[in-house]
Design a protein around this motif. Structure first.
Motif, PDB file in Angstrom:
ATOM      1  N   GLY A 180       0.784  -1.216   0.000  1.00 52.49           N
ATOM      2  CA  GLY A 180       0.000   0.000   0.000  1.00 52.49           C
ATOM      3  C   GLY A 180       0.817   1.267   0.000  1.00 52.49           C
ATOM      4  N   HIS A 181       2.130   1.136   0.078  1.00 55.35           N
ATOM      5  CA  HIS A 181       2.991   2.318   0.085  1.00 55.35           C
ATOM      6  C   HIS A 181       3.304   2.714  -1.354  1.00 55.35           C
ATOM      7  CE1 HIS A 181       6.350   4.991   0.837  1.00 55.35           C
ATOM      8  NE2 HIS A 181       6.047   4.986   2.128  1.00 55.35           N
ATOM      9  N   PRO A 182       3.039   3.957  -1.735  1.00 60.15           N
ATOM     10  CA  PRO A 182       3.197   4.342  -3.152  1.00 60.15           C
ATOM     11  C   PRO A 182       4.583   4.074  -3.719  1.00 60.15           C
ATOM     12  CG  PRO A 182       2.035   6.052  -1.927  1.00 60.15           C
ATOM     13  CD  PRO A 182       2.514   5.049  -0.918  1.00 60.15           C
ATOM     14  N   GLU A 183       5.642   4.257  -2.930  1.00 53.96           N
ATOM     15  CA  GLU A 183       6.980   3.973  -3.442  1.00 53.96           C
ATOM     16  C   GLU A 183       7.249   2.477  -3.481  1.00 53.96           C
ATOM     17  OE1 GLU A 183      11.747   4.467  -2.440  1.00 53.96           O
ATOM     18  OE2 GLU A 183      10.284   5.539  -1.209  1.00 53.96           O
ATOM     19  N   ALA A 184       6.897   1.783  -2.401  1.00 47.62           N
ATOM     20  CA  ALA A 184       7.236   0.367  -2.292  1.00 47.62           C
ATOM     21  C   ALA A 184       6.569  -0.470  -3.360  1.00 47.62           C
ATOM     22  CB  ALA A 184       6.864  -0.159  -0.905  1.00 47.62           C
ATOM     23  N   GLN A 185       5.306  -0.173  -3.670  1.00 52.52           N
ATOM     24  CA  GLN A 185       4.563  -1.031  -4.592  1.00 52.52           C
ATOM     25  C   GLN A 185       5.143  -1.029  -5.994  1.00 52.52           C
ATOM     26  OE1 GLN A 185       0.882   2.028  -5.614  1.00 52.52           O
ATOM     27  NE2 GLN A 185       0.701   0.614  -3.924  1.00 52.52           N
ATOM     28  N   ARG A 186       5.995  -0.065  -6.301  1.00 50.12           N
ATOM     29  CA  ARG A 186       6.659  -0.047  -7.608  1.00 50.12           C
ATOM     30  C   ARG A 186       7.936  -0.885  -7.620  1.00 50.12           C
ATOM     31  NH1 ARG A 186       5.600   5.521  -6.835  1.00 50.12           N
ATOM     32  NH2 ARG A 186       7.829   5.899  -6.414  1.00 50.12           N
ATOM     33  N   LEU A 187       8.316  -1.403  -6.449  1.00 51.14           N
ATOM     34  CA  LEU A 187       9.604  -2.082  -6.332  1.00 51.14           C
ATOM     35  C   LEU A 187       9.498  -3.600  -6.303  1.00 51.14           C
ATOM     36  CD1 LEU A 187      11.301   0.247  -3.667  1.00 51.14           C
ATOM     37  CD2 LEU A 187      11.422   0.395  -6.172  1.00 51.14           C
ATOM     38  N   PHE A 188       8.278  -4.153  -6.323  1.00 49.68           N
ATOM     39  CA  PHE A 188       8.147  -5.614  -6.340  1.00 49.68           C
ATOM     40  C   PHE A 188       6.910  -6.007  -7.116  1.00 49.68           C
ATOM     41  CE2 PHE A 188       6.159  -4.059  -2.490  1.00 49.68           C
ATOM     42  CZ  PHE A 188       5.020  -4.833  -2.311  1.00 49.68           C
ATOM     43  N   GLN A 189       6.838  -7.282  -7.488  1.00 48.32           N
ATOM     44  CA  GLN A 189       5.816  -7.759  -8.415  1.00 48.32           C
ATOM     45  C   GLN A 189       4.850  -8.768  -7.796  1.00 48.32           C
ATOM     46  OE1 GLN A 189       9.279  -7.566  -9.289  1.00 48.32           O
ATOM     47  NE2 GLN A 189       8.630  -5.533  -9.998  1.00 48.32           N
ATOM     48  N   ALA A 210      -2.213   0.686  -8.136  1.00 49.29           N
ATOM     49  CA  ALA A 210      -1.116  -0.109  -8.695  1.00 49.29           C
ATOM     50  C   ALA A 210      -0.974  -1.448  -7.990  1.00 49.29           C
ATOM     51  CB  ALA A 210       0.182   0.688  -8.602  1.00 49.29           C
ATOM     52  N   ALA A 211      -1.320  -1.514  -6.701  1.00 52.90           N
ATOM     53  CA  ALA A 211      -1.153  -2.765  -5.951  1.00 52.90           C
ATOM     54  C   ALA A 211      -2.092  -3.856  -6.440  1.00 52.90           C
ATOM     55  CB  ALA A 211      -1.374  -2.517  -4.461  1.00 52.90           C
ATOM     56  N   ALA A 212      -3.166  -3.494  -7.115  1.00 54.60           N
ATOM     57  CA  ALA A 212      -4.096  -4.505  -7.618  1.00 54.60           C
ATOM     58  C   ALA A 212      -3.452  -5.392  -8.672  1.00 54.60           C
ATOM     59  CB  ALA A 212      -5.347  -3.833  -8.181  1.00 54.60           C
ATOM     60  N   ASP A 213      -2.379  -4.922  -9.300  1.00 49.80           N
ATOM     61  CA  ASP A 213      -1.698  -5.698 -10.326  1.00 49.80           C
ATOM     62  C   ASP A 213      -0.640  -6.643  -9.758  1.00 49.80           C
ATOM     63  OD1 ASP A 213      -3.145  -4.555 -12.433  1.00 49.80           O
ATOM     64  OD2 ASP A 213      -1.800  -2.820 -12.489  1.00 49.80           O
ATOM     65  N   ILE A 214      -0.400  -6.572  -8.456  1.00 52.78           N
ATOM     66  CA  ILE A 214       0.577  -7.455  -7.819  1.00 52.78           C
ATOM     67  C   ILE A 214      -0.014  -8.860  -7.719  1.00 52.78           C
ATOM     68  CG2 ILE A 214       1.774  -7.932  -5.638  1.00 52.78           C
ATOM     69  CD1 ILE A 214       1.994  -4.909  -5.236  1.00 52.78           C
ATOM     70  N   ASP A 215       0.772  -9.873  -8.075  1.00 56.25           N
ATOM     71  CA  ASP A 215       0.338 -11.262  -7.920  1.00 56.25           C
ATOM     72  C   ASP A 215       0.279 -11.612  -6.436  1.00 56.25           C
ATOM     73  OD1 ASP A 215       0.271 -11.736 -10.703  1.00 56.25           O
ATOM     74  OD2 ASP A 215       2.424 -12.105 -10.720  1.00 56.25           O
ATOM     75  N   VAL A 216      -0.758 -12.346  -6.031  1.00 55.37           N
ATOM     76  CA  VAL A 216      -0.979 -12.621  -4.618  1.00 55.37           C
ATOM     77  C   VAL A 216      -1.184 -14.111  -4.372  1.00 55.37           C
ATOM     78  CG1 VAL A 216      -2.498 -12.224  -2.618  1.00 55.37           C
ATOM     79  CG2 VAL A 216      -2.020 -10.351  -4.216  1.00 55.37           C
ATOM     80  N   MET A 217      -0.441 -14.650  -3.415  1.00 57.67           N
ATOM     81  CA  MET A 217      -0.742 -15.945  -2.824  1.00 57.67           C
ATOM     82  C   MET A 217      -1.045 -15.686  -1.354  1.00 57.67           C
ATOM     83  SD  MET A 217       1.638 -19.269  -1.943  1.00 57.67           S
ATOM     84  CE  MET A 217       2.323 -19.510  -3.565  1.00 57.67           C
ATOM     85  N   ILE A 218      -2.135 -16.258  -0.860  1.00 54.31           N
ATOM     86  CA  ILE A 218      -2.538 -16.022   0.522  1.00 54.31           C
ATOM     87  C   ILE A 218      -3.057 -17.315   1.135  1.00 54.31           C
ATOM     88  CG2 ILE A 218      -4.892 -15.301  -0.124  1.00 54.31           C
ATOM     89  CD1 ILE A 218      -4.730 -13.256   2.197  1.00 54.31           C
ATOM     90  N   GLY A 219      -2.763 -17.524   2.418  1.00 53.01           N
ATOM     91  CA  GLY A 219      -3.240 -18.732   3.062  1.00 53.01           C
ATOM     92  C   GLY A 219      -3.182 -18.655   4.570  1.00 53.01           C
ATOM     93  N   TRP A 220      -3.685 -19.686   5.189  1.00 55.64           N
ATOM     94  CA  TRP A 220      -3.807 -19.737   6.640  1.00 55.64           C
ATOM     95  C   TRP A 220      -3.715 -21.199   7.065  1.00 55.64           C
ATOM     96  CZ3 TRP A 220      -7.356 -18.410   3.000  1.00 55.64           C
ATOM     97  CH2 TRP A 220      -8.399 -19.319   2.772  1.00 55.64           C
ATOM     98  N   THR A 221      -3.560 -21.454   8.344  1.00 57.91           N
ATOM     99  CA  THR A 221      -3.600 -22.819   8.866  1.00 57.91           C
ATOM    100  C   THR A 221      -4.988 -23.076   9.436  1.00 57.91           C
ATOM    101  OG1 THR A 221      -2.889 -22.362  11.146  1.00 57.91           O
ATOM    102  CG2 THR A 221      -1.154 -22.598   9.465  1.00 57.91           C
ATOM    103  N   ARG A 222      -5.375 -24.320   9.484  1.00 60.13           N
ATOM    104  CA  ARG A 222      -6.755 -24.646   9.858  1.00 60.13           C
ATOM    105  C   ARG A 222      -7.075 -24.250  11.302  1.00 60.13           C
ATOM    106  NH1 ARG A 222      -7.859 -30.690   9.083  1.00 60.13           N
ATOM    107  NH2 ARG A 222      -6.811 -30.807  11.106  1.00 60.13           N
ATOM    108  N   GLU A 223      -6.112 -24.415  12.208  1.00 54.32           N
ATOM    109  CA  GLU A 223      -6.341 -24.069  13.616  1.00 54.32           C
ATOM    110  C   GLU A 223      -5.323 -23.040  14.086  1.00 54.32           C
ATOM    111  OE1 GLU A 223      -8.205 -28.168  13.125  1.00 54.32           O
ATOM    112  OE2 GLU A 223      -6.118 -27.586  12.943  1.00 54.32           O
ATOM    113  N   GLU A 224      -5.316 -21.897  13.449  1.00 50.98           N
ATOM    114  CA  GLU A 224      -4.343 -20.851  13.771  1.00 50.98           C
ATOM    115  C   GLU A 224      -4.279 -20.572  15.266  1.00 50.98           C
ATOM    116  OE1 GLU A 224      -2.359 -19.092  11.739  1.00 50.98           O
ATOM    117  OE2 GLU A 224      -3.234 -19.070   9.737  1.00 50.98           O
TER     118      GLU A 224
END
Length: 515
Positions: free
Chosen positions: A213-222, A310-324
């Motif tokens: 969400g940081h305007p500078e940072a989001q341009r630095l990774f994919q 711009a962050a909407a174009d970043i590829d995302v993998m997200i997950g959790w454990t069943r009993e966090e």
């Protein structure tokens, strides 16, 4: 300069020359400074550029980790999550690379978690060796300010008229400085600055989303990998946080930020213990220190950052454990004796008049469920699973790529009470169980089952870092999370894709306002 893996690697940077070491065929550079030491007048200031050094800087040994509470002998789940030496001069990073050459390999930047109060990028658990070797990647792990040194917020008071007088989130300025350093320098270590994935677990996943969400940072990774982000946390406003800061000042015996700057860091960590007790609420994960929505470094809840702009174009993998939530509550004797009335009261804080119905809905999913089991499932859903699913739903609805997973394999440790707890997926992702031998969490897991699942997960993470898609020949097809399919990869003794795996939790919490 010869930087083939069998030679001592030396790299020339604008800041100076670095000499690393070769460990098991991987070139490693440790304790590389990415920002000026945040000490003296730079304590509770945004990260500043490092002045550089003369001569050849030795980068063969880990530097100090960020100051934090330390339990001699470790804890009953992880066996410890940070060990001495500690020092507030801690803004360094470690790099693992197959060779410091012009290879332009994909880069994985790892941000450790730890409830915003513990952890280190130098922990053997988070060694980048396996990813570098198995995936031909360049891996970077970072240390950053945590606890009171990273997360206190003073508003305009104590900032002495800086450009952003009410900015906080010093931890985030550290991570931005590290990301900027990686983008500018990683080509010297065989990495591709145009192919960077930022990944983190728990508080590190929250950090990863905040960077997006940081305007500078989001341009630095994919790409981002978000492992168990606690998106259900309420992120306080400046006014809310200043109440917390005032309480901390009392515990530290100080009147303002300037007086705190005169205290040695061990005293600051000691005072953090008082804030733990002050902020703790029954039935909630303890978080004495949190990010702050300061409107300068962090403008919105990190759970929202990957949905627009711009962050909407970043590829995302997200997950959790069943009993966090079993991580923090299953072994706590105070919760083992929780009554149904207590848990109903806690449920009512979210569901008001529907508490009885919600309790029964959770109890039906666990035959013979005790009140504490219902409570742990509620916390897992509120803090982790449901807000993660909501992010996946929103991105899928907008046609943005997102891959979702749930880690289901239970650990037999502690009589099975931990189940698939928070943090359990980490040794599988890194595929480095030898580095986790101190952790009670993994005791008793069948080695054959363990190694097969670790191989599948580790290769999926490598594939995502390399291509933005986690699929690889060693596991079933992992489909993107879709608005209708809701495909979610289940990592268990059998790896399989399941439609709407979190459907029970999703529908139960549907319409509830997230913090």
């Amino acid at each position: 300069m010869d930087n083939t893996p069998d030679r001592t690697p030396v790299v020339d940077l604008a800041a100076g020359r670095l000499r690393g070491a070769v460990e098991e065929g991987i070139a490693v550079f440790r304790a590389v400074p990415y920002a000026a030491p945040p000490v003296g007048p730079l304590r509770w200031r945004p990260a500043q550029a490092h002045p550089g050094w003369s001569g050849v800087r030795d980068a063969t040994a880990d530097g100090p980790s960020a100051p934090q509470m330390y339990m001699e002998g470790g804890d009953p789940v992880l066996g410890g999550h940070g060990s001495p030496p500690f020092d507030d001069d801690c803004l360094t990073l470690n790099i693992w690379t197959p060779a410091a050459d012009g290879g332009r390999r994909p880069v994985l930047l790892w941000i450790h978690g730890g409830g915003f109060v513990s952890g280190s990028g130098s922990l053997p658990n988070y060694s980048g060796e396996t990813f570098a070797r198995d995936g031909d990647l360049v891996v970077v792990s970072i240390n950053y300010r945590i606890g009171p040194l990273g997360y206190l917020y003073f508003g305009a008071e104590g900032q002495d008229g800086q450009d952003d007088p009410e900015a906080g989130n010093f931890w985030l300025t550290d991570q931005l400085a590290a990301l900027r350093w990686v983008h500018e320098n990683i080509a010297r270590f065989g990495g591709d600055p145009g192919s960077i994935t930022v990944a983190g677990q728990s508080g590190g996943a929250m950090s990863t989303a905040a960077l997006a969400g940081h305007p500078e940072a989001q341009r630095l990774f994919q790409r981002v990998i978000l492992q168990s982000p606690p998106f259900g946390l309420h992120i306080p406003t400046p006014a809310e946080y200043l109440e917390r800061t005032a309480a901390y000042l009392q515990f530290a015996g100080a009147n303002n930020a300037d007086e705190l700057r005169d205290l040695p860091w061990p005293r600051l960590i000691e005072a953090a213990g008082g804030l733990f007790g002050h902020t703790m609420e029954w039935g909630y994960w303890p978080t004495p220190f949190l990010p702050v929505r300061d409107g300068v470094t962090l403008r919105e809840h990190p759970a929202q950052t990957l949905l627009h702009g711009a962050a909407a174009d970043i590829d995302v993998m997200i997950g959790w454990t069943r009993e966090e939530a079993n991580f923090g509550f299953a072994l706590d004797d105070r919760y083992a004796v929780a009554t149904q009335e207590q848990v109903l009261g806690r449920i009512a804080e979210t569901f008001a008049d529907d508490a009885d119905e919600v309790y029964d809905a959770y109890a039906r999913t666990r035959p013979g469920a005790r009140p504490v089991d219902v409570l742990m499932d509620l916390i897992t859903d509120e803090l982790f699973r449901v807000p993660c699913v909501e992010l996946a739903e929103a991105r899928a609805g907008a046609g943005r790529p997102v891959w979702a997973y749930q880690f289901d394999l239970p650990t037999p440790a502690c009589g099975g009470r931990l189940a698939a707890a928070h943090c359990l997926e980490l040794p599988f992702v890194f595929d480095n169980f030898d580095k986790w031998s101190h952790a009670p969490l993994i005791e008793g897991i069948d080695p054959a089952l363990r190694d097969g699942l670790a191989q599948s997960m580790h290769q999926a993470w490598i594939a995502f870092v390399r291509t933005g898609n986690p699929n690889h020949p060693g596991m079933p097809t992992w489909e993107r999370y879709g608005a209708e399919s809701r495909a979610t990869m289940r990592f268990d003794s059998v790896v399989t894709s399941v439609g709407d795996l979190a459907g029970h939790s999703r529908t139960l919490h549907e319409g509830r306002t997230r913090p």
